[in-house]
Design an enzyme around this catalytic site. Structure first.
Site, PDB file in Angstrom:
ATOM      1  N   LYS A 144       0.755  -1.121   0.044  1.00 43.20           N
ATOM      2  CA  LYS A 144       0.042   0.052   0.289  1.00 43.20           C
ATOM      3  C   LYS A 144       0.904   1.226   0.183  1.00 43.20           C
ATOM      4  CE  LYS A 144       0.728   0.872   4.499  1.00 43.20           C
ATOM      5  NZ  LYS A 144       1.435   2.136   5.226  1.00 43.20           N
ATOM      6  N   THR A 202      -3.318   5.779   4.233  1.00 39.57           N
ATOM      7  CA  THR A 202      -2.173   6.143   3.853  1.00 39.57           C
ATOM      8  C   THR A 202      -2.148   7.003   2.638  1.00 39.57           C
ATOM      9  OG1 THR A 202      -1.180   3.914   4.397  1.00 39.57           O
ATOM     10  CG2 THR A 202       0.084   5.316   3.397  1.00 39.57           C
TER      11      THR A 202
END
Ligand SMILES: NC(=O)c1ccc[n+]([C@@H]2O[C@H](COP(=O)([O-])OP(=O)(O)OC[C@H]3O[C@@H](n4cnc5c(N)ncnc54)[C@H](O)[C@@H]3O)[C@@H](O)[C@H]2O)c1
Length: 333
Positions: free
Chosen positions: A187, A244
């Site tokens: 990610k 994120t």
């Protein structure tokens, strides 16, 4: 319980404070004397401004602090996970559980961090991974957070769950270690891309598309490596991806913003300062995708930008004009 946290960056410190709050006796190990001195003299970690370190937190640079600890938390950057585990191996108590809280893939071998740690500490030490949407800055400020503790050994996963869990920090247990670690590492690549889109002035539509298709390709790789598809819809997958790709706490996203604004990638990584895990994970994504024959167009595009100097605008156009696809590959099968 006597516990030690190895690595006194933002994340190691936030977790040490959490464990202390849960009533444990906690030692926090710093890599350098200088880092430990700053913690001692200022009473806080520079990454967690305004969060005081209680006197009960034992600050040390002696790795022997792991002696007598049934659980040891490893919170170094991913590049140092193996070397630190090697140094820890002769000091660990028999049966001690090691919890990896770093997010990355080993650069040279493309092994997951728990695999690298297991190779160094040998049989008899269950290894767990703790992951999920959890910025150190927010955990340090006691913001309600939920994560997942994964281990092949169910007892180890549930022990980690019990140690960390409290009313502001909820921990789910999972047996899918590969899926959780892969999601955590990959990610960061998508967060770099999301930042890059922001830096180039793209909109929310672009970022949502990037996150969704990014998760699809991460899951494809994770399943090819033995992970479970459901994990990618969980906290370590979509949960961590959301946090994120949308937060300014993310170094990966901030690095991507600089690149999108025209800063050369290597310089952007230097400007961010702390470890930008996604920069390295992009190289691993390419190596793993090539090796396993998995299609990862966004990660491949990130690799071209980060390592081959390709213009992000050109890459974006190429991604948008790829041959047409079905969203679900076996829709009509
Ligand atoms: N910061 C977060 O919000 C957060 C949250 C979840 C996971 N993580 C992961 O945790 C890991 C650590 O992140 P961080 O934010 O605490 O990083 P950081 O940059 O704040 O700290 C890293 C720590 O590792 C130490 N270190 C550097 N080189 C080392 C070496 N060779 N051997 C041992 N230790 C060394 C540094 O001295 C520093 O204390 C990363 O993999 C990151 O992806 C971070």
């Amino acid at each position: 319980m006597k516990l030690s946290v190895i690595g006194s960056g933002g994340w190691g410190t936030a977790l040490a404070l959490l464990l202390l709050e849960n009533g444990h006796e906690v030692a926090l190990w710093s890599y350098t004397e200088e880092e430990s001195r700053v913690l001692r003299e200022t009473g806080e970690n520079p990454m967690l401004k305004g969060v005081p370190l209680p006197v009960e937190l034992a600050l040390t640079t002696d790795l022997a602090c792991v002696r007598g600890c049934p659980v040891v938390v490893l919170a170094t950057p991913s590049f140092a996970a193996r070397s630190t585990a090697r140094r820890l191996a002769p000091l660990l108590d028999p049966g001690a559980v090691v919890v990896s809280v770093s997010k990355g893939i080993e650069q040279e071998t493309s092994r997951t961090l728990t695999q690298a740690i297991e190779e160094e500490i040998g049989e008899g030490h269950p290894v767990a991974a703790l992951s999920g949407p959890s910025h150190a800055e927010e955990v340090g400020r006691r913001v309600p957070t939920a994560v997942v503790a994964a281990a092949r050994d169910q007892g180890a996963a549930e022990l980690v769950q019990d140690l960390f869990m409290n009313p502001r920090f909820r921990v789910y247990a999972s047996g899918d270690v590969v899926g959780v670690e892969l999601a955590a590492a990959m990610k960061n690549v998508i967060a770099l891309c999301a930042g890059c889109c922001d830096g180039m002035g793209c909109g929310d539509n672009t970022k949502a598309a990037l996150m969704t298709r990014g998760l699809t390709e991460i899951a494809r790789l994770g399943v090819a490596m033995g992970g479970r598809k459901e994990t990618f819809a969980g906290l370590a997958g979509v949960g961590d991806l959301i946090v994120t790709c949308t937060s300014m706490h993310s170094r990966n996203r901030r690095c991507g913003i600089l690149i999108g604004q025209g800063t050369p990638p290597a310089q952007a990584v230097r400007e961010i300062g702390g470890v930008v895990e996604g920069y390295y994970a992009a190289a691993n994504a390419k190596a793993l995708a090539d090796k396993l024959g998995v299609e990862m167009p966004i990660s491949a595009a990130a690799y071209e930008v980060l390592y081959r100097g390709k213009d992000p605008m050109v890459v974006l156009r190429e991604l948008m004009t790829r041959e047409k696809k079905h969203e679900i590959e076996d829709s009509w099968v």
